[in-house]
Design a protein around this motif. Sequence first.
Motif, PDB file in Angstrom:
ATOM      1  N   THR A 267       1.168  -1.358  -0.005  1.00 49.91           N
ATOM      2  CA  THR A 267       0.095   0.436   0.064  1.00 49.91           C
ATOM      3  C   THR A 267       0.588   1.172   0.135  1.00 49.91           C
ATOM      4  O   THR A 267       2.053   1.017   0.590  1.00 49.91           O
ATOM      5  CB  THR A 267      -1.080   0.104   1.655  1.00 49.91           C
ATOM      6  N   GLY A 268       0.513   2.266  -0.074  1.00 48.41           N
ATOM      7  CA  GLY A 268       0.831   3.712  -0.479  1.00 48.41           C
ATOM      8  C   GLY A 268       0.616   4.579   1.054  1.00 48.41           C
ATOM      9  O   GLY A 268       0.023   4.222   1.873  1.00 48.41           O
ATOM     10  N   GLY A 269       0.882   5.487   1.180  1.00 49.84           N
ATOM     11  CA  GLY A 269       0.576   5.969   2.221  1.00 49.84           C
ATOM     12  C   GLY A 269       1.656   6.342   3.499  1.00 49.84           C
ATOM     13  O   GLY A 269       2.779   5.543   3.550  1.00 49.84           O
ATOM     14  N   ARG A 270       1.635   6.702   4.228  1.00 51.34           N
ATOM     15  CA  ARG A 270       2.589   7.653   5.679  1.00 51.34           C
ATOM     16  C   ARG A 270       2.335   6.507   5.922  1.00 51.34           C
ATOM     17  O   ARG A 270       3.747   5.571   6.033  1.00 51.34           O
ATOM     18  CB  ARG A 270       1.943   8.136   6.992  1.00 51.34           C
TER      19      ARG A 270
ATOM     20  N   ASP B 163      -3.137  -0.039  -5.083  1.00 52.56           N
ATOM     21  CA  ASP B 163      -3.097   1.062  -5.726  1.00 52.56           C
ATOM     22  C   ASP B 163      -1.994   2.753  -6.029  1.00 52.56           C
ATOM     23  O   ASP B 163      -1.219   1.468  -5.817  1.00 52.56           O
ATOM     24  CB  ASP B 163      -4.270   1.811  -4.787  1.00 52.56           C
TER      25      ASP B 163
ATOM     26  N   ARG C 176      -0.876   6.157  -7.809  1.00 49.00           N
ATOM     27  CA  ARG C 176      -1.426   7.294  -8.375  1.00 49.00           C
ATOM     28  C   ARG C 176      -0.720   7.486 -10.142  1.00 49.00           C
ATOM     29  O   ARG C 176       0.255   6.978 -10.331  1.00 49.00           O
ATOM     30  CB  ARG C 176      -0.614   8.541  -7.594  1.00 49.00           C
TER      31      ARG C 176
ATOM     32  N   ASN D  29       3.448   5.283  -5.572  1.00 52.45           N
ATOM     33  CA  ASN D  29       3.412   4.969  -4.455  1.00 52.45           C
ATOM     34  C   ASN D  29       4.696   3.720  -4.950  1.00 52.45           C
ATOM     35  O   ASN D  29       5.509   3.151  -3.663  1.00 52.45           O
ATOM     36  CB  ASN D  29       2.114   3.415  -3.889  1.00 52.45           C
TER      37      ASN D  29
ATOM     38  N   GLY E 193      -3.636   1.152   3.903  1.00 53.20           N
ATOM     39  CA  GLY E 193      -3.205   2.279   4.515  1.00 53.20           C
ATOM     40  C   GLY E 193      -4.751   3.075   4.696  1.00 53.20           C
ATOM     41  O   GLY E 193      -5.514   2.665   3.779  1.00 53.20           O
TER      42      GLY E 193
ATOM     43  N   HIS F 164     -11.198   5.769   3.357  1.00 44.87           N
ATOM     44  CA  HIS F 164     -10.742   5.610   1.515  1.00 44.87           C
ATOM     45  C   HIS F 164      -9.383   3.780   2.262  1.00 44.87           C
ATOM     46  O   HIS F 164      -8.773   4.191   2.847  1.00 44.87           O
ATOM     47  CB  HIS F 164     -10.481   6.919   1.014  1.00 44.87           C
TER      48      HIS F 164
ATOM     49  N   LYS G 269      -8.904  13.296  -2.961  1.00 47.21           N
ATOM     50  CA  LYS G 269      -7.701  13.048  -3.156  1.00 47.21           C
ATOM     51  C   LYS G 269      -6.750  13.036  -3.931  1.00 47.21           C
ATOM     52  O   LYS G 269      -6.588  12.340  -4.897  1.00 47.21           O
ATOM     53  CB  LYS G 269      -6.919  12.310  -2.017  1.00 47.21           C
TER      54      LYS G 269
ATOM     55  N   ARG H 136      -6.185   7.640 -10.864  1.00 48.11           N
ATOM     56  CA  ARG H 136      -5.017   6.216  -9.872  1.00 48.11           C
ATOM     57  C   ARG H 136      -5.825   5.098 -10.554  1.00 48.11           C
ATOM     58  O   ARG H 136      -7.319   5.425 -11.357  1.00 48.11           O
ATOM     59  CB  ARG H 136      -6.301   6.552  -8.738  1.00 48.11           C
TER      60      ARG H 136
ATOM     61  N   LYS I 183      -6.024   9.851  11.858  1.00 50.82           N
ATOM     62  CA  LYS I 183      -7.100   8.156  11.024  1.00 50.82           C
ATOM     63  C   LYS I 183      -8.189   8.080  12.750  1.00 50.82           C
ATOM     64  O   LYS I 183      -8.550   7.061  12.450  1.00 50.82           O
ATOM     65  CB  LYS I 183      -5.865   7.600  11.847  1.00 50.82           C
TER      66      LYS I 183
HETATM   67  O1  LIG Z   1      -3.803   8.665  -1.828  1.00 55.47           O
HETATM   68  C1  LIG Z   1      -4.086   7.582  -1.008  1.00 55.47           C
HETATM   69  O2  LIG Z   1      -3.461   7.015   0.063  1.00 55.47           O
HETATM   70  C2  LIG Z   1      -3.782   5.992   1.507  1.00 55.47           C
HETATM   71  C3  LIG Z   1      -3.776   6.040   2.874  1.00 55.47           C
HETATM   72  O3  LIG Z   1      -2.783   7.075   2.921  1.00 55.47           O
HETATM   73  P1  LIG Z   1      -1.630   7.950   4.162  1.00 55.47           P
HETATM   74  O4  LIG Z   1      -1.099   9.111   3.895  1.00 55.47           O
HETATM   75  O5  LIG Z   1      -3.272   8.718   5.091  1.00 55.47           O
HETATM   76  O6  LIG Z   1      -2.404   6.713   5.577  1.00 55.47           O
HETATM   77  C4  LIG Z   1      -2.882   5.626   1.023  1.00 55.47           C
HETATM   78  O7  LIG Z   1      -2.907   3.669   1.891  1.00 55.47           O
HETATM   79  C5  LIG Z   1      -3.308   4.431  -0.361  1.00 55.47           C
HETATM   80  O8  LIG Z   1      -2.270   3.833  -0.975  1.00 55.47           O
HETATM   81  C6  LIG Z   1      -2.927   5.608  -1.267  1.00 55.47           C
HETATM   82  O9  LIG Z   1      -3.276   5.840  -2.978  1.00 55.47           O
END
Ligand SMILES: O=C1O[C@H](COP(=O)(O)O)[C@@H](O)[C@H](O)[C@H]1O
Length: 259
Positions: free
Chosen positions: A42-45, A74, A76, A86, A150, A156, A182, A187, A210
């Motif tokens: 997954t992407g994201g923080r 996923d 971008r 990602n 994430g 989402h 976002k 995407r 969160k």
């Molecule tokens: O855009 C996305 O957001 C989610 C969550 O990201 P976060 O930075 O709020 O933790 C991420 O899991 C997803 O893969 C990504 O494309």
Amino acid sequence: MSTPQVVVHRDKELMARAAAARLITKIVDAQAARGAASVVLTGGRNGNALLAALAESPARDAVDWARLDVWWGDERFLPDGDPERNVTQAAGLLDSVPLDPARVHPMAASDGPYGSDVEAAAEAYAAELAAAAGPGDHGRVPAFDVLMLGVGPDTHVASLFPEHPAVREQTRTVVGVHGSPKPPPTRISLTLPAIRAAHEVWLLAAGEDKAGAVALALSAPGELQAPASGAQGLSRTLWLLDRSAAAKLPRDLYPPASA
Ligand SMILES: O=C1O[C@H](COP(=O)(O)O)[C@@H](O)[C@H](O)[C@H]1O
């Protein structure tokens, strides 16, 4: 589908390290049992923090990286190498372990073989997944060992946003997403049916922003309103949280060991 289990860690750094350790164990066990393993990144923080912890863990050497299939939940839809992609953000791990390039499956970039046609790129990823699905996988995607997601502050997961057409998809396994709330707006995303083909789904959330999303998604709303609530694994659904993200969970959903 499996009932969600919740694990709460002290803070986001510990959560990332513990999730990385958990992932190493799952991969090593799957490789011992079947010779290979598959994960969906997954992407994201939180996803990126996990990958950084994985890259730094001495136990990573227990993994046979050449027998690991790596997929994405996923992407971008941006040019190759864009820092917001990602796959670009995963480079710290991908470049530091001896993966087999043939087993690494990034989603297409917007300057890739399908150009700006995100639907064609999504269809191509669906075909790649279908080609990798085995006869025992009961579907058009492999039964991933672990699929990580994430959770966004709006609930989402992947690029499935509340009330968006992609979260309603019941037929296709991968879709192009337009008008994402976002950035960037375009995407590619696995759909809920594809996500639910995984043996284990792990949802990652850390930080105060969160907390509302975690409480909402675990309080059984519909998946259209809270896509994270529709992300469940065949044998396990694990919510990996830090205390800040768990702060608004109703007491009955809080695991006893963390109370
Ligand atoms: O855009 C996305 O957001 C989610 C969550 O990201 P976060 O930075 O709020 O933790 C991420 O899991 C997803 O893969 C990504 O494309």
